[in-house]
Design an enzyme around this catalytic site. Structure first.
Site, PDB file in Angstrom:
ATOM      1  N   ARG A  70      16.041   0.235  -1.342  1.00  0.00           N
ATOM      2  CA  ARG A  70      15.789   1.347  -0.425  1.00  0.00           C
ATOM      3  C   ARG A  70      16.643   1.168   0.819  1.00  0.00           C
ATOM      4  NH1 ARG A  70      11.496   0.910   1.871  1.00  0.00           N
ATOM      5  NH2 ARG A  70      10.466  -0.856   0.886  1.00  0.00           N
ATOM      6  N   TYR A 198      19.124   4.358  -6.740  1.00  0.00           N
ATOM      7  CA  TYR A 198      18.074   3.335  -6.742  1.00  0.00           C
ATOM      8  C   TYR A 198      16.673   3.974  -6.700  1.00  0.00           C
ATOM      9  CZ  TYR A 198      14.754  -0.091  -5.382  1.00  0.00           C
ATOM     10  OH  TYR A 198      13.610  -0.840  -5.363  1.00  0.00           O
ATOM     11  N   LYS A 207       8.076   6.961  -3.376  1.00  0.00           N
ATOM     12  CA  LYS A 207       7.925   6.733  -1.937  1.00  0.00           C
ATOM     13  C   LYS A 207       8.082   8.032  -1.135  1.00  0.00           C
ATOM     14  CE  LYS A 207       7.597   2.292  -2.563  1.00  0.00           C
ATOM     15  NZ  LYS A 207       6.308   1.620  -2.388  1.00  0.00           N
ATOM     16  N   HIS A 227      -0.113   2.927   0.812  1.00  0.00           N
ATOM     17  CA  HIS A 227       0.707   1.966   0.055  1.00  0.00           C
ATOM     18  C   HIS A 227      -0.223   0.845  -0.427  1.00  0.00           C
ATOM     19  CE1 HIS A 227       4.537  -0.808   0.209  1.00  0.00           C
ATOM     20  NE2 HIS A 227       4.335  -0.311  -0.991  1.00  0.00           N
ATOM     21  N   SER A 249       5.860  -5.506   1.061  1.00  0.00           N
ATOM     22  CA  SER A 249       6.511  -5.985  -0.163  1.00  0.00           C
ATOM     23  C   SER A 249       6.610  -7.512  -0.159  1.00  0.00           C
ATOM     24  CB  SER A 249       7.880  -5.343  -0.347  1.00  0.00           C
ATOM     25  OG  SER A 249       8.514  -5.210   0.879  1.00  0.00           O
ATOM     26  N   CYS A 251       4.398  -9.541  -1.322  1.00  0.00           N
ATOM     27  CA  CYS A 251       3.110 -10.202  -1.093  1.00  0.00           C
ATOM     28  C   CYS A 251       2.229 -10.143  -2.335  1.00  0.00           C
ATOM     29  CB  CYS A 251       2.401  -9.594   0.107  1.00  0.00           C
ATOM     30  SG  CYS A 251       3.211  -9.961   1.674  1.00  0.00           S
ATOM     31  N   ASP A 278       0.725   0.267  -6.561  1.00  0.00           N
ATOM     32  CA  ASP A 278       1.598   0.536  -5.407  1.00  0.00           C
ATOM     33  C   ASP A 278       1.094   1.650  -4.483  1.00  0.00           C
ATOM     34  OD1 ASP A 278       4.020  -0.113  -4.005  1.00  0.00           O
ATOM     35  OD2 ASP A 278       4.934   1.717  -4.781  1.00  0.00           O
ATOM     36  N   ARG A 366      14.288  -4.685 -11.389  1.00  0.00           N
ATOM     37  CA  ARG A 366      13.017  -3.987 -11.641  1.00  0.00           C
ATOM     38  C   ARG A 366      12.767  -3.751 -13.118  1.00  0.00           C
ATOM     39  NH1 ARG A 366       9.940  -2.265  -6.919  1.00  0.00           N
ATOM     40  NH2 ARG A 366      11.235  -2.951  -5.199  1.00  0.00           N
ATOM     41  N   ASP A 492      -6.919 -17.179  -8.766  1.00  0.00           N
ATOM     42  CA  ASP A 492      -7.991 -17.695  -7.913  1.00  0.00           C
ATOM     43  C   ASP A 492      -8.342 -16.743  -6.772  1.00  0.00           C
ATOM     44  OD1 ASP A 492      -8.848 -20.238  -9.071  1.00  0.00           O
ATOM     45  OD2 ASP A 492      -6.743 -20.794  -8.801  1.00  0.00           O
TER      46      ASP A 492
HETATM   47  C1  OXD Z   1       8.528  -0.961  -2.388  1.00  0.00           C
HETATM   48  C2  OXD Z   1       8.344  -0.672  -3.821  1.00  0.00           C
HETATM   49  O1  OXD Z   1       9.684  -1.062  -1.934  1.00  0.00           O
HETATM   50  O2  OXD Z   1       7.190  -0.560  -4.242  1.00  0.00           O
HETATM   51  O3  OXD Z   1       7.513  -1.091  -1.677  1.00  0.00           O
HETATM   52  O4  OXD Z   1       9.339  -0.505  -4.557  1.00  0.00           O
HETATM   53 MN    MN Z   2       5.723  -0.439  -2.698  1.00  0.00          MN
END
Ligand code: OXD
Ligand code: MN
Length: 594
Positions: A70, A198, A207, A227, A249, A251, A278, A366, A492
């Protein structure tokens, strides 16, 4: 053409007059159409067939090496008035933005096919779903939109019924980073994207529509476009609680959405159901609860790091009928990325693999896959009314200070927790290490209007008849002084989700502190985990001096949204600061209610 589709027909004609394609194709979303597109892309070299014995129906797309992510600096949110876009967005006056990007669209589809993609974000019969139409000259975009959305004839029929849809115009253009823009016009419910193929820039349902345009639409219509992943946790008694969780992102949203509980939990009958990884649209229901749908029908997940140990459900999902983008391949033509066993033969750019060139798979490579291929895909993900949300979770990558889990004392405090959330940069990322970046509700790149107004919109859900979810903040990324992670994470994390559910159902009492409610001694189930008391104490400690500095920094950050910062959020920040001050002056009161 029926009258409700006249506006759509006119728009397609206008776009064709501007972009001058060789032909126009209206997508019906059928299997035959998808197979035809795959064949065409294989023929044109846009797709490469992967090993069909090990990965039936899987293909690889290699994007231009300068078009792999992005582009936030080229992404604009063009409200008529600049202050409505807020300091959180780049802005251009709508007339100027249209003129700039239309000049790029002029004649750009010469010799190419213009595809018209009607799509529905959300279950096709859901009153919570919304439709859009993307026009593109990229067959790769069409194929990905077919996986990621409910696309084709059924969506067109809904558009014909409703007469409203978000307009998205996309062209891959020349892929020149100097001639690339992603423009949003929330007041016109329109998106224009030029110069990138992309995903996040080109699959306009994701998005651009489901977050930037939808967040603005949601504000006007009284719902939330977030999100967030959505996951259902079923206990041994067969009751399922749905949790929506926002993380920036890198995480682990996809991993949490597809979590496999620790063995003891599985033995006792706990189950996890994936609804989304997402995006989450939440509407208040007649009973006062928030109901959520996942507007997407697929996963556009980051490949590196996805493995049999981190996310076996994702790995199983992508073993067939998947489009891979910018991954490496093995000598026998299987997709490969860092974290998988085996060795790469060819890197993401198609070169023989050489470690001197960096990772074999692009770090942002991806997979695009139908959500229903996930072994834990929830049948409720198709429910038109959505799933009731019991808990909202915010989280970030915070090596220090933030405890493993804390619960907000009420909705306003929870909104403050979401507004304050952020992630610290690590040595793995370019730039300074340990720099905290605030990313309110993980929406910094995606909120389609002024963050101050967005916080006010969140606060507005706190109505007398509302039965709102509890709000929590988690931190899976605490480190000890030697830099080792304190918490094992992955499956966990179920232990923390269980405590949240215990709080929601009133079975856990928790421990009141100045920063929120933390698990009381013995409330987190830790059987089977190699965690000593000292580690647990660090994970659940409240460092009052550290928190006083944090809450002051949060106050400064919030100030940047004045004059639109809601006074209630300001008051909430002051309330926590005062609770910390009184804890500091009499430490024995650490357990006092804030
Ligand atoms: C992001 C995605 O960039 O989900 O957050 O692709
Ligand atoms: Mn995302």
């Amino acid at each position: 053409m029926a009258s409700k589709l006249e506006a759509l027909g006119r728009w397609v004609d206008d776009v064709a007059a501007l972009t001058r394609p060789a032909r126009v194709h209206w997508c019906d979303g059928s299997d035959g159409e998808y197979q035809g597109l795959l064949q065409q892309m294989l023929h044109d070299g846009d797709l490469i067939e992967l090993n069909q014995q090990t990965h039936p129906g899987c293909y690889l797309h290699r994007s231009d090496p300068a078009d792999v992510a992005r582009v936030e600096h080229l992404t604009f949110v063009c409200h008529p008035q600049q202050h409505d876009s807020g300091p959180n967005n780049h802005w251009m006056a709508p007339a100027e933005a249209h003129a700039k990007i239309d000049a790029l669209f002029d004649g750009c589809m010469a010799g190419r096919t213009l595809y018209v993609i009607p799509y529905c974000m959300g279950p096709i019969d859901s009153p919570l779903a919304r439709c859009g139409v993307e026009i593109t000259d990229s067959p790769y975009v069409v194929a990905n939109m077919r996986i990621m959305t409910r696309m084709g004839a059924a969506a067109l029929a809904r558009i014909e019924r409703e007469g409203t849809f978000v307009k998205g115009l996309h062209s891959t253009g020349e892929l020149d980073p100097e001639r690339r823009f992603i423009m949003h016009f929330p007041a016109e419910r329109t998106i224009k994207s030029y110069g990138s193929g992309y995903g996040g820039n080109a699959l306009l349902g994701k998005k651009c529509h489901a977050l930037r345009i939808a967040s603005d639409q949601a504000r006007h219509e009284g719902w939330l476009a977030e999100h967030m992943l959505i996951v259902g946790i079923e206990n041994p008694a067969g009751e399922t609680h749905y949790i929506a969780a926002a993380f920036p992102s890198a995480c682990g949203k996809t991993n949490l959405a597809m979590l496999i509980p620790p063995e003891g939990y599985r033995r006792d009958g706990w189950k996890v159901w994936t609804v989304g990884d997402d995006i989450c649209w939440m509407h208040p229901g007649n009973d006062g609860q928030l109901y959520a749908i996942n507007p997407e029908a697929g996963f556009f997940g980051v490949a590196p790091g996805t493995s049999g140990s981190t996310n076996p459900n994702a790995l199983e999902s992508i073993s067939h009928d998947t489009i891979f983008t910018n991954v490496a391949v093995t000598a026998d033509n299987q997709p490969w990325w860092e974290g998988l066993p085996g060795t790469p033969a060819t890197d993401w750019q198609g070169r023989p693999y050489d470690p001197a060139n960096g990772p074999a798979a692009h770090p942002n490579s991806r997979f695009t896959v139908r959500a229903r291929q996930c072994p834990t895909w929830s049948p409720q993900a198709e429910a038109p009314q959505g799933v009731p949300i019991s808990a909202i979770v915010f989280g970030g990558r915070r090596p220090a200070l933030l405890p493993l889990v804390m619960e907000a004392r009420d909705w306003s405090h929870g909104v403050l927790m979401g507004a304050a959330m952020g992630s610290e940069t690590t040595a793995a990322a370019t730039g300074a290490v340990g720099v905290l970046r605030r990313d309110s509700m993980a929406m910094k790149p995606f909120c389609g209007y002024h963050y101050g107004d967005y916080f006010a919109h969140w606060l507005s859900f706190d109505q007398p008849a509302a039965k709102l979810p509890k709000i929590f903040h988690v931190n899976w990324f605490r480190k000890d002084p030697s830099g080792a992670f304190l918490w094992p994470g992955f499956g966990d994390n179920m232990r923390v989700l269980e405590w949240m559910i215990e709080r929601v159902t009133g079975r856990a009492r928790g421990r009141q502190t100045a920063i929120g409610i933390l698990p009381a001694t013995g409330e987190l189930k830790l059987e089977g985990l190699a965690l000593d008391q000292h580690q647990l104490d660090q994970l659940l400690a409240v460092n009052v001096a550290g928190w006083q500095a944090e809450i002051a920094a949060i106050g400064e950050y919030l100030e940047s949204f004045t004059p639109r910062l809601p006074e209630r959020l300001h008051q909430e920040q002051r309330r926590v600061a005062e609770a910390l001050a009184s804890t500091a002056s009499s430490p024995q009161r650490e357990a006092a209610t804030p």
